[in-house]
Write a protein that holds these residues in place. Structure first.
Motif, PDB file in Angstrom:
ATOM      1  N   VAL A 110      41.257  37.432  11.186  1.00 31.56           N
ATOM      2  CA  VAL A 110      39.885  37.811  11.526  1.00 31.56           C
ATOM      3  C   VAL A 110      39.137  37.956  10.207  1.00 31.56           C
ATOM      4  O   VAL A 110      39.548  38.721   9.337  1.00 31.56           O
ATOM      5  CB  VAL A 110      39.840  39.150  12.308  1.00 31.56           C
ATOM      6  CG1 VAL A 110      38.402  39.544  12.610  1.00 31.56           C
ATOM      7  CG2 VAL A 110      40.664  39.065  13.587  1.00 31.56           C
ATOM      8  N   ILE A 112      35.749  39.119   8.394  1.00 30.71           N
ATOM      9  CA  ILE A 112      34.580  39.962   8.579  1.00 30.71           C
ATOM     10  C   ILE A 112      33.656  39.785   7.371  1.00 30.71           C
ATOM     11  O   ILE A 112      34.088  39.921   6.224  1.00 30.71           O
ATOM     12  CB  ILE A 112      34.983  41.454   8.712  1.00 30.71           C
ATOM     13  CG1 ILE A 112      35.948  41.664   9.890  1.00 30.71           C
ATOM     14  CG2 ILE A 112      33.747  42.341   8.828  1.00 30.71           C
ATOM     15  CD1 ILE A 112      35.341  41.395  11.254  1.00 30.71           C
ATOM     16  N   LYS A 126      30.335  42.349  10.165  1.00 35.77           N
ATOM     17  CA  LYS A 126      30.290  41.589  11.416  1.00 35.77           C
ATOM     18  C   LYS A 126      31.254  40.412  11.335  1.00 35.77           C
ATOM     19  O   LYS A 126      31.572  39.923  10.242  1.00 35.77           O
ATOM     20  CB  LYS A 126      28.875  41.108  11.721  1.00 35.77           C
ATOM     21  CG  LYS A 126      28.336  40.105  10.732  1.00 35.77           C
ATOM     22  CD  LYS A 126      26.952  39.616  11.123  1.00 35.77           C
ATOM     23  CE  LYS A 126      26.536  38.526  10.144  1.00 35.77           C
ATOM     24  NZ  LYS A 126      25.373  37.815  10.513  1.00 35.77           N
ATOM     25  N   LEU A 127      31.703  39.979  12.500  1.00 45.93           N
ATOM     26  CA  LEU A 127      32.616  38.845  12.591  1.00 45.93           C
ATOM     27  C   LEU A 127      31.937  37.602  12.024  1.00 45.93           C
ATOM     28  O   LEU A 127      30.785  37.310  12.360  1.00 45.93           O
ATOM     29  CB  LEU A 127      33.001  38.608  14.053  1.00 45.93           C
ATOM     30  CG  LEU A 127      33.969  37.463  14.320  1.00 45.93           C
ATOM     31  CD1 LEU A 127      35.354  37.795  13.762  1.00 45.93           C
ATOM     32  CD2 LEU A 127      34.066  37.192  15.816  1.00 45.93           C
ATOM     33  N   GLN A 128      32.641  36.901  11.142  1.00 51.58           N
ATOM     34  CA  GLN A 128      32.098  35.654  10.606  1.00 51.58           C
ATOM     35  C   GLN A 128      31.992  34.648  11.754  1.00 51.58           C
ATOM     36  O   GLN A 128      32.921  34.496  12.536  1.00 51.58           O
ATOM     37  CB  GLN A 128      33.002  35.110   9.494  1.00 51.58           C
ATOM     38  CG  GLN A 128      32.427  33.919   8.761  1.00 51.58           C
ATOM     39  CD  GLN A 128      33.336  33.469   7.642  1.00 51.58           C
ATOM     40  OE1 GLN A 128      34.490  33.121   7.884  1.00 51.58           O
ATOM     41  NE2 GLN A 128      32.830  33.490   6.420  1.00 51.58           N
ATOM     42  N   GLN A 131      34.535  31.711  14.526  1.00 45.08           N
ATOM     43  CA  GLN A 131      35.932  32.063  14.775  1.00 45.08           C
ATOM     44  C   GLN A 131      36.184  32.191  16.273  1.00 45.08           C
ATOM     45  O   GLN A 131      35.322  32.637  17.015  1.00 45.08           O
ATOM     46  CB  GLN A 131      36.285  33.389  14.112  1.00 45.08           C
ATOM     47  CG  GLN A 131      36.214  33.339  12.607  1.00 45.08           C
ATOM     48  CD  GLN A 131      36.614  34.668  12.023  1.00 45.08           C
ATOM     49  OE1 GLN A 131      37.781  35.002  11.978  1.00 45.08           O
ATOM     50  NE2 GLN A 131      35.616  35.432  11.621  1.00 45.08           N
ATOM     51  N   GLU A 136      39.983  40.627  21.664  1.00 46.19           N
ATOM     52  CA  GLU A 136      38.768  41.287  21.173  1.00 46.19           C
ATOM     53  C   GLU A 136      39.081  42.576  20.417  1.00 46.19           C
ATOM     54  O   GLU A 136      38.327  42.983  19.539  1.00 46.19           O
ATOM     55  CB  GLU A 136      37.841  41.588  22.357  1.00 46.19           C
ATOM     56  CG  GLU A 136      36.426  41.879  21.920  1.00 46.19           C
ATOM     57  CD  GLU A 136      35.474  41.988  23.094  1.00 46.19           C
ATOM     58  OE1 GLU A 136      34.762  43.003  23.154  1.00 46.19           O
ATOM     59  OE2 GLU A 136      35.459  41.081  23.929  1.00 46.19           O
ATOM     60  N   ILE A 139      39.120  42.185  16.699  1.00 46.36           N
ATOM     61  CA  ILE A 139      37.780  42.198  16.095  1.00 46.36           C
ATOM     62  C   ILE A 139      37.316  43.645  15.909  1.00 46.36           C
ATOM     63  O   ILE A 139      36.788  44.003  14.852  1.00 46.36           O
ATOM     64  CB  ILE A 139      36.777  41.411  16.971  1.00 46.36           C
ATOM     65  CG1 ILE A 139      37.213  39.953  17.087  1.00 46.36           C
ATOM     66  CG2 ILE A 139      35.366  41.520  16.401  1.00 46.36           C
ATOM     67  CD1 ILE A 139      36.479  39.167  18.158  1.00 46.36           C
ATOM     68  N   THR A 143      36.547  45.186  12.257  1.00 42.37           N
ATOM     69  CA  THR A 143      35.183  45.645  11.976  1.00 42.37           C
ATOM     70  C   THR A 143      35.184  47.119  11.581  1.00 42.37           C
ATOM     71  O   THR A 143      34.521  47.522  10.628  1.00 42.37           O
ATOM     72  CB  THR A 143      34.272  45.416  13.203  1.00 42.37           C
ATOM     73  OG1 THR A 143      34.304  44.029  13.544  1.00 42.37           O
ATOM     74  CG2 THR A 143      32.839  45.830  12.909  1.00 42.37           C
TER      75      THR A 143
END
Length: 172
Positions: A110, A112, A126-128, A131, A136, A139, A143
């Motif tokens: 993940v 970020i 925030k999630l790049q 992806q 979930e 994530i 985060t």
């Protein structure tokens, strides 16, 4: 008489004549197994949907600190059992790096995107984009860890400064 009714009557008589009193089962074992598997899958999906989402502020994690360390000896790669972390923030090092320990079945990486102020505080995470993360919760953990990360203060650093933290969750 309507010709369709005659066809239906003929079909019904044929069906009555073809019935047998044998113990032939319409639903064979394979069909019943598939039906049971489908019921289990539906139950598992419902269980997953019913799970309560963890609030980011409630996630507790071990923290890697660099207090008292020579800044030149601090590496941007941290390995800790169930999680591996690499961060990219030019000319900065972490002073406090939470390590998200999450027992994931699938695991995965993940990434970020972080925004850091001159005091070293992560002010946005925030999630790049791009992806595809199946779980979930990974994530959420990544985060939360990113938002709790602290870097060294640097009055010469860009304000704000952008970087990334890569969390690799090892499947359990």
């Amino acid at each position: 008489e309507n010709p369709n009714n005659l066809t239906n009557i003929a079909s019904n008589r044929l069906a009555q004549n073809n019935t047998t009193s044998s113990t032939y089962e319409f639903f064979d074992d394979d069909y019943l197994k598939e039906l049971n598997d489908a019921k289990k899958l539906a139950s598992n999906v419902n269980d997953q949907l019913a799970k309560e989402k963890v609030k980011l502020e409630d996630i507790k994690m071990p923290v890697e600190t660099t207090e008292g360390m020579n800044p030149d000896s601090i590496k941007n790669i941290v390995y800790s059992g169930e999680s591996n972390i690499v961060y990219y923030l030019e000319n900065r090092y972490h002073t406090s790096l939470p390590i998200p320990i999450y027992l994931a079945q699938g695991g995965g990486k993940v990434i970020i995107e972080i925004t850091v102020d001159q005091n070293g505080k992560v002010i946005q995470a925030k999630l790049q984009s791009g992806q595809r993360i199946k779980d979930e919760q990974l994530i959420n953990y990544a985060t939360s860890a990113a938002l709790q990360t602290l870097f060294n203060a640097d009055s010469n650093a860009p304000s704000p400064q952008k970087g990334t933290i890569h969390y690799n969750f090892v499947a359990q």
